[in-house]
Design a protein around this motif. Structure first.
Motif, PDB file in Angstrom:
ATOM      1  N   HIS A 163      -2.851  -5.453  -4.426  1.00 16.57           N
ATOM      2  CA  HIS A 163      -3.256  -6.628  -3.658  1.00 16.57           C
ATOM      3  C   HIS A 163      -3.003  -7.917  -4.436  1.00 16.57           C
ATOM      4  O   HIS A 163      -3.320  -8.009  -5.619  1.00 16.57           O
ATOM      5  CB  HIS A 163      -4.744  -6.506  -3.315  1.00 16.57           C
ATOM      6  CG  HIS A 163      -5.218  -7.473  -2.306  1.00 16.57           C
ATOM      7  ND1 HIS A 163      -6.442  -8.100  -2.382  1.00 16.57           N
ATOM      8  CD2 HIS A 163      -4.639  -7.949  -1.172  1.00 16.57           C
ATOM      9  CE1 HIS A 163      -6.603  -8.893  -1.349  1.00 16.57           C
ATOM     10  NE2 HIS A 163      -5.522  -8.829  -0.593  1.00 16.57           N
ATOM     11  N   HIS A 165      -3.483   0.289  -3.483  1.00 23.92           N
ATOM     12  CA  HIS A 165      -3.251  -1.017  -2.859  1.00 23.92           C
ATOM     13  C   HIS A 165      -3.013  -2.034  -3.967  1.00 23.92           C
ATOM     14  O   HIS A 165      -3.914  -2.297  -4.774  1.00 23.92           O
ATOM     15  CB  HIS A 165      -4.477  -1.409  -2.029  1.00 23.92           C
ATOM     16  CG  HIS A 165      -4.305  -2.677  -1.244  1.00 23.92           C
ATOM     17  ND1 HIS A 165      -5.373  -3.350  -0.689  1.00 23.92           N
ATOM     18  CD2 HIS A 165      -3.197  -3.393  -0.913  1.00 23.92           C
ATOM     19  CE1 HIS A 165      -4.926  -4.419  -0.059  1.00 23.92           C
ATOM     20  NE2 HIS A 165      -3.616  -4.477  -0.187  1.00 23.92           N
ATOM     21  N   TRP A 186     -11.245   0.962   0.208  1.00 24.73           N
ATOM     22  CA  TRP A 186     -10.104   0.649   1.078  1.00 24.73           C
ATOM     23  C   TRP A 186      -9.634   1.954   1.678  1.00 24.73           C
ATOM     24  O   TRP A 186      -9.826   3.020   1.103  1.00 24.73           O
ATOM     25  CB  TRP A 186      -9.007  -0.054   0.287  1.00 24.73           C
ATOM     26  CG  TRP A 186      -7.964  -0.734   1.135  1.00 24.73           C
ATOM     27  CD1 TRP A 186      -6.630  -0.449   1.204  1.00 24.73           C
ATOM     28  CD2 TRP A 186      -8.163  -1.841   2.020  1.00 24.73           C
ATOM     29  NE1 TRP A 186      -5.984  -1.299   2.069  1.00 24.73           N
ATOM     30  CE2 TRP A 186      -6.913  -2.161   2.591  1.00 24.73           C
ATOM     31  CE3 TRP A 186      -9.280  -2.570   2.392  1.00 24.73           C
ATOM     32  CZ2 TRP A 186      -6.756  -3.193   3.516  1.00 24.73           C
ATOM     33  CZ3 TRP A 186      -9.124  -3.600   3.309  1.00 24.73           C
ATOM     34  CH2 TRP A 186      -7.871  -3.899   3.848  1.00 24.73           C
ATOM     35  N   ILE A 239      -7.838   0.027  -5.434  1.00 28.14           N
ATOM     36  CA  ILE A 239      -7.353  -1.343  -5.239  1.00 28.14           C
ATOM     37  C   ILE A 239      -7.123  -2.020  -6.580  1.00 28.14           C
ATOM     38  O   ILE A 239      -8.047  -2.138  -7.394  1.00 28.14           O
ATOM     39  CB  ILE A 239      -8.359  -2.184  -4.434  1.00 28.14           C
ATOM     40  CG1 ILE A 239      -8.768  -1.472  -3.147  1.00 28.14           C
ATOM     41  CG2 ILE A 239      -7.767  -3.555  -4.123  1.00 28.14           C
ATOM     42  CD1 ILE A 239      -9.950  -2.130  -2.461  1.00 28.14           C
ATOM     43  N   ARG A 263     -15.114  -1.161  -4.717  1.00 28.25           N
ATOM     44  CA  ARG A 263     -14.566  -1.601  -3.435  1.00 28.25           C
ATOM     45  C   ARG A 263     -13.864  -0.440  -2.734  1.00 28.25           C
ATOM     46  O   ARG A 263     -13.111   0.308  -3.357  1.00 28.25           O
ATOM     47  CB  ARG A 263     -13.576  -2.739  -3.677  1.00 28.25           C
ATOM     48  CG  ARG A 263     -12.972  -3.355  -2.426  1.00 28.25           C
ATOM     49  CD  ARG A 263     -13.987  -4.176  -1.678  1.00 28.25           C
ATOM     50  NE  ARG A 263     -14.497  -5.293  -2.439  1.00 28.25           N
ATOM     51  CZ  ARG A 263     -13.886  -6.484  -2.524  1.00 28.25           C
ATOM     52  NH1 ARG A 263     -12.729  -6.692  -1.930  1.00 28.25           N
ATOM     53  NH2 ARG A 263     -14.449  -7.453  -3.213  1.00 28.25           N
ATOM     54  N   GLU A 277       0.840  -1.195   0.000  1.00 23.66           N
ATOM     55  CA  GLU A 277       0.000   0.000   0.000  1.00 23.66           C
ATOM     56  C   GLU A 277       0.877   1.248   0.000  1.00 23.66           C
ATOM     57  O   GLU A 277       1.972   1.251   0.556  1.00 23.66           O
ATOM     58  CB  GLU A 277      -0.875   0.057   1.260  1.00 23.66           C
ATOM     59  CG  GLU A 277      -1.789  -1.119   1.463  1.00 23.66           C
ATOM     60  CD  GLU A 277      -2.297  -1.212   2.885  1.00 23.66           C
ATOM     61  OE1 GLU A 277      -3.297  -1.900   3.105  1.00 23.66           O
ATOM     62  OE2 GLU A 277      -1.672  -0.612   3.796  1.00 23.66           O
TER      63      GLU A 277
END
Length: 449
Positions: free
Chosen positions: A351, A349, A259, A234, A257, A199
């Motif tokens: 991921h 992020h 975050w 993300i 989404r 991140e």
């Protein structure tokens, strides 16, 4: 390791290595990260001049709805101190986050452990071998020559099964950051930033945090709700596979989404840095001073017992306790989440940017909220919904909540590393290979839908 400076706590011991400004890197290991930058990346990253362009910075601050320092406030860049845990994270993701942060941080505190969060043993990645030394020398140079990069080590003293919640191993390990920051001279007017290594705040937002009039960074904080945290874009496994952000850029149906990391607080509110006379210790659920804050002692922004049973006896009103590093991350929504005024994200992020199916399975089976069945799943897509999204993206199957490509991302914020098309294509091709091999396995098992 026994020769390193160390601190023992009830849950384990920290061993503190030298920082990158204290080591002589062998000539054979020396490299220049900027040698691979594109012209666009170089333009964006060549912004570390000591001279402050007032008009440019005023515009930057306004873009986040921050003010600009007035005549009573010093016009200088704040020092930023960063902390993240590190383990089997891919070189790819470390390059992506470190490029965004290049030559910005005063200190980068990285901590490795010899066990996973469920206390499964693992080998040191950055200690004890020639290969480890080479990888550590590589890491020392990624963040830029102006940044002090440290690699410290955590050895838990708990037996497997002794801790009922594996996330507490994450909490314990992060405690080493505040000691490292203190060793490196962090002051109450500096900024502490906690993240996972995959991140990062956007570079533009990091620059804003350094100079803008951020209310949470004004001196004399109560430290009750001191956080500034990201509105985060993300990416799942590939820069071409991203969730749409939940922001004003999207209508309700098309918001994907959310975050909200990394997280930043003023040094005067950080453990080991702030004044315990102004911010008396609170009560937590492990050994009283470790783990999660007890209910009504500051957990979830509720301070009823902290006020009546701690502050009242000291004739103090309205103050909060100092924050352990993990609390900066897990005590949610105690501060301000910042989105750019045009709706663009302030963080990224990356991921599940792993390099193989095996790495993915190991992560889900042993870290954080471990899935004991991860190794038995027929395909990586069945391990977690995030992996299912990334697999479907690779197959060209998108939804109203996912971006169709890197280029389709709305707004004005993009991670600098992936502005290089070759880097984007290389990572996406590797992820396609992982998915293709996984599909071949499913075909052999006659279970592909």
């Amino acid at each position: 390791m026994g020769k390193l400076k160390n601190i023992s706590l009830p849950h384990g011991s920290f061993f503190f290595g030298p920082d990158s400004h204290q080591v002589d890197i062998p000539e054979s290991d020396v490299f220049d990260p900027s040698a691979s930058w594109s012209s666009l990346q170089r333009e964006l990253l060549d912004d570390d001049s000591d001279a402050i362009n007032v008009e440019l910075e005023k515009k930057r601050c306004a873009s986040y709805d921050f003010g600009f320092p007035d005549a009573t406030m010093p016009l200088k860049r704040r020092r930023l101190f960063y902390g993240a845990l590190i383990s089997g994270d891919s070189a790819e993701v470390i390059k992506a986050t470190s490029m965004e942060q290049y030559n910005i941080y005063h200190t980068v505190s990285l901590i490795e452990s010899n066990s996973t969060h469920n206390l499964s043993p693992k080998r040191w990645r950055f200690f004890g071998s020639e290969d480890a030394s080479k990888e550590l020398n590589w890491l020392y140079q990624l963040f830029g020559p102006k940044t002090k990069v440290s690699m410290d080590y955590y050895i838990p003293s708990l037996e497997k099964g002794q801790e009922s919640d594996a996330m507490y191993l994450d909490y314990y390990q992060r405690e080493g950051h505040s000691y490292r920051w203190k060793f490196n001279g962090m002051r109450p007017d500096d900024i502490a930033i906690i993240a996972d290594i995959d991140e990062t705040f956007s570079r533009d937002f990091l620059r804003a945090l350094q100079i803008c009039d951020v209310p949470q960074f004004r001196p004399g904080q109560s430290c009750r709700s001191p956080k500034v945290y990201a509105s985060t874009l993300i990416f799942e496994s590939s820069p071409e596979c991203a969730w749409k952000t939940k922001s004003a850029l999207r209508n309700a149906a098309g918001r994907g989404r959310a975050w909200f990391h990394p997280d930043a607080i003023l040094g005067e509110c950080a453990d080991q840095i702030g004044d315990t006379k102004l911010h008396p210790p609170t009560k937590r659920d492990r050994w009283e001073s470790h783990g999660t804050r007890l209910d009504y002692y500051g957990h979830d922004n509720e301070y009823t017992y902290y006020d009546s049973k701690v502050l009242a006896d000291l004739n103090i009103e309205g103050q909060g306790p100092l924050w352990l590093p993990h609390e900066m991350r897990v005590e949610s929504f105690m501060g301000q989440r910042v989105t750019k005024k045009d709706g663009s994200p302030t963080g990224y992020h990356f991921h599940n940017f792993f390099m193989s199916t095996e790495e993915i399975i190991f992560k889900y089976a042993t870290y954080g909220h471990a899935d004991k069945k991860a190794r038995k799943k027929k395909s990586i897509r069945y391990i977690h919904d995030d992996l299912m999204m990334a697999v479907m993206c690779t197959l060209g199957k998108h939804t109203e909540k996912t971006e169709s490509s890197f280029e389709s991302i709305a707004g004005t914020s993009r991670p600098i590393y992936y502005l290089n098309e070759e880097a984007r294509q290389a990572r996406h091709s590797l992820w396609q290979d992982i998915v293709r091999k996984d599909d071949e396995k499913l075909v052999q098992m006659n279970t592909i839908p």
